[in-house]
Design an enzyme around this catalytic site. Sequence first.
Site, PDB file in Angstrom:
ATOM      1  N   ASN A 200     -10.280   0.890   1.359  1.00  0.00           N
ATOM      2  CA  ASN A 200      -9.183   0.826   2.311  1.00  0.00           C
ATOM      3  C   ASN A 200      -9.571   1.527   3.605  1.00  0.00           C
ATOM      4  O   ASN A 200     -10.052   2.668   3.573  1.00  0.00           O
ATOM      5  CB  ASN A 200      -7.939   1.516   1.742  1.00  0.00           C
ATOM      6  CG  ASN A 200      -7.291   0.761   0.606  1.00  0.00           C
ATOM      7  OD1 ASN A 200      -7.946  -0.009  -0.098  1.00  0.00           O
ATOM      8  ND2 ASN A 200      -6.010   0.988   0.407  1.00  0.00           N
TER       9      ASN A 200
ATOM     10  N   ASP B 209       2.403   4.708  -5.485  1.00  0.00           N
ATOM     11  CA  ASP B 209       1.829   6.017  -5.186  1.00  0.00           C
ATOM     12  C   ASP B 209       2.702   7.107  -5.793  1.00  0.00           C
ATOM     13  O   ASP B 209       3.710   7.517  -5.216  1.00  0.00           O
ATOM     14  CB  ASP B 209       1.710   6.204  -3.673  1.00  0.00           C
ATOM     15  CG  ASP B 209       0.988   7.489  -3.307  1.00  0.00           C
ATOM     16  OD1 ASP B 209       0.644   8.257  -4.223  1.00  0.00           O
ATOM     17  OD2 ASP B 209       0.760   7.705  -2.104  1.00  0.00           O
TER      18      ASP B 209
ATOM     19  N   GLY C  66      -8.926   5.737   2.857  1.00  0.00           N
ATOM     20  CA  GLY C  66      -9.449   6.605   3.904  1.00  0.00           C
ATOM     21  C   GLY C  66     -10.921   6.402   4.182  1.00  0.00           C
ATOM     22  O   GLY C  66     -11.651   7.363   4.457  1.00  0.00           O
TER      23      GLY C  66
ATOM     24  N   SER D 215     -12.297   5.031   6.724  1.00  0.00           N
ATOM     25  CA  SER D 215     -12.665   5.144   8.138  1.00  0.00           C
ATOM     26  C   SER D 215     -13.459   6.422   8.376  1.00  0.00           C
ATOM     27  O   SER D 215     -13.124   7.484   7.851  1.00  0.00           O
ATOM     28  CB  SER D 215     -11.407   5.156   9.022  1.00  0.00           C
ATOM     29  OG  SER D 215     -10.781   3.903   9.039  1.00  0.00           O
TER      30      SER D 215
ATOM     31  N   GLY E 195      -7.315   9.246   8.159  1.00  0.00           N
ATOM     32  CA  GLY E 195      -7.587   9.550   9.554  1.00  0.00           C
ATOM     33  C   GLY E 195      -9.033   9.972   9.753  1.00  0.00           C
ATOM     34  O   GLY E 195      -9.830  10.017   8.816  1.00  0.00           O
TER      35      GLY E 195
ATOM     36  N   ASP F 285      -8.187   1.878   7.921  1.00  0.00           N
ATOM     37  CA  ASP F 285      -7.183   1.537   8.926  1.00  0.00           C
ATOM     38  C   ASP F 285      -7.498   2.166  10.274  1.00  0.00           C
ATOM     39  O   ASP F 285      -7.504   1.498  11.296  1.00  0.00           O
ATOM     40  CB  ASP F 285      -5.797   1.975   8.443  1.00  0.00           C
ATOM     41  CG  ASP F 285      -4.701   1.686   9.466  1.00  0.00           C
ATOM     42  OD1 ASP F 285      -4.623   0.536   9.927  1.00  0.00           O
ATOM     43  OD2 ASP F 285      -3.928   2.611   9.798  1.00  0.00           O
TER      44      ASP F 285
ATOM     45  N   ASP G  89       0.841  -1.199   0.000  1.00  0.00           N
ATOM     46  CA  ASP G  89       0.000   0.000   0.000  1.00  0.00           C
ATOM     47  C   ASP G  89       0.875   1.248   0.000  1.00  0.00           C
ATOM     48  O   ASP G  89       1.800   1.363   0.813  1.00  0.00           O
ATOM     49  CB  ASP G  89      -0.894  -0.019   1.246  1.00  0.00           C
ATOM     50  CG  ASP G  89      -1.924   1.096   1.251  1.00  0.00           C
ATOM     51  OD1 ASP G  89      -2.470   1.414   0.179  1.00  0.00           O
ATOM     52  OD2 ASP G  89      -2.197   1.633   2.342  1.00  0.00           O
ATOM     53  N   HIS G  90       0.618   2.171  -0.911  1.00  0.00           N
ATOM     54  CA  HIS G  90       1.368   3.427  -1.012  1.00  0.00           C
ATOM     55  C   HIS G  90       2.872   3.176  -1.138  1.00  0.00           C
ATOM     56  O   HIS G  90       3.685   3.803  -0.456  1.00  0.00           O
ATOM     57  CB  HIS G  90       1.088   4.333   0.188  1.00  0.00           C
ATOM     58  CG  HIS G  90      -0.293   4.909   0.209  1.00  0.00           C
ATOM     59  ND1 HIS G  90      -0.681   5.923  -0.633  1.00  0.00           N
ATOM     60  CD2 HIS G  90      -1.384   4.587   0.937  1.00  0.00           C
ATOM     61  CE1 HIS G  90      -1.964   6.215  -0.405  1.00  0.00           C
ATOM     62  NE2 HIS G  90      -2.409   5.409   0.542  1.00  0.00           N
TER      63      HIS G  90
END
Length: 292
Positions: A227, A103, A206, A208, A177, A229, A82-83
Amino acid sequence: MTGVDPLGLVTAARAGGYAVGAFNMHNPETTQALIQAAQRADAPVFLQVGRAIVPHMGLRAAYEMTRRELDESGLAAPIHLDHGTYDEVFDAIKLGFDSIMFDGAHLDFEENIRVTAEVVKVAHAFGIPVEAELGRIPDASESIPWEEYYTKVDEAERFVAETGVDLLAISAGVMHGVTGIEPQPLDIERIRQIRDAVGIPLVLHGASGVPADQLHAAIEAGVHKLNADTDLRHAFRRGIEDVWSRGDRQFEEAMAEGRERMIEATVQKMREYGCAGRAGRAAPAPDEAVLV
């Protein structure tokens, strides 16, 4: 490699009208949490080696940890970078990652096309699908000039045509975040327009903190890999803090409770994304896929 077709998982999601969850691990316990969640939910999953764990553990050690936990569990799931930076992408190919995300969003548009096309050429030679990002995803903040971050439809069309990427991560109102403020509504119409222009599955990073109804609308509009986290890390942390709030406890007891909380939170994500109960469903052949 795990023998799982990562692109096939997303193709099946596209045909079935759901999204596959892609989650980052940070240590053995969080890796176990993601694996056990996929087993409980009977869901496909991408296990992602991401930006937090690589500086902490190193790419090789992170991959080997994930590989070991997968082998011991019996779960079939792709290990995804990832990234990834330019150098990390090629290291990941050598290590045996199943899929990669390069990325290049920090590069100017023309350079992003050039470098991503180079990465795709090499990765495809090894049978590894490539995800790339266009547009930028800001860190969580109360004030974001969104028009500076959104993926542009015409640029997405050209980017995919000239690079040959398999999955495109876009910016349409998501953040890395979670803040305490009301989240930015996703630009669903922009997602639809990008889907129609590029013809490949889309990814949202992102996820979340994004309300479930917004995620469902994004899936309907063409997003088939999500995705997340932060929500899962917070669940793990709550488990640890709850154990330690009861006085002196063994570290392992706290970690075990964190793992259980993260399993529960991940299963909930899989249900929201519509991928729970889908692990045993084979990806259709290309001419059988229903484009949504």
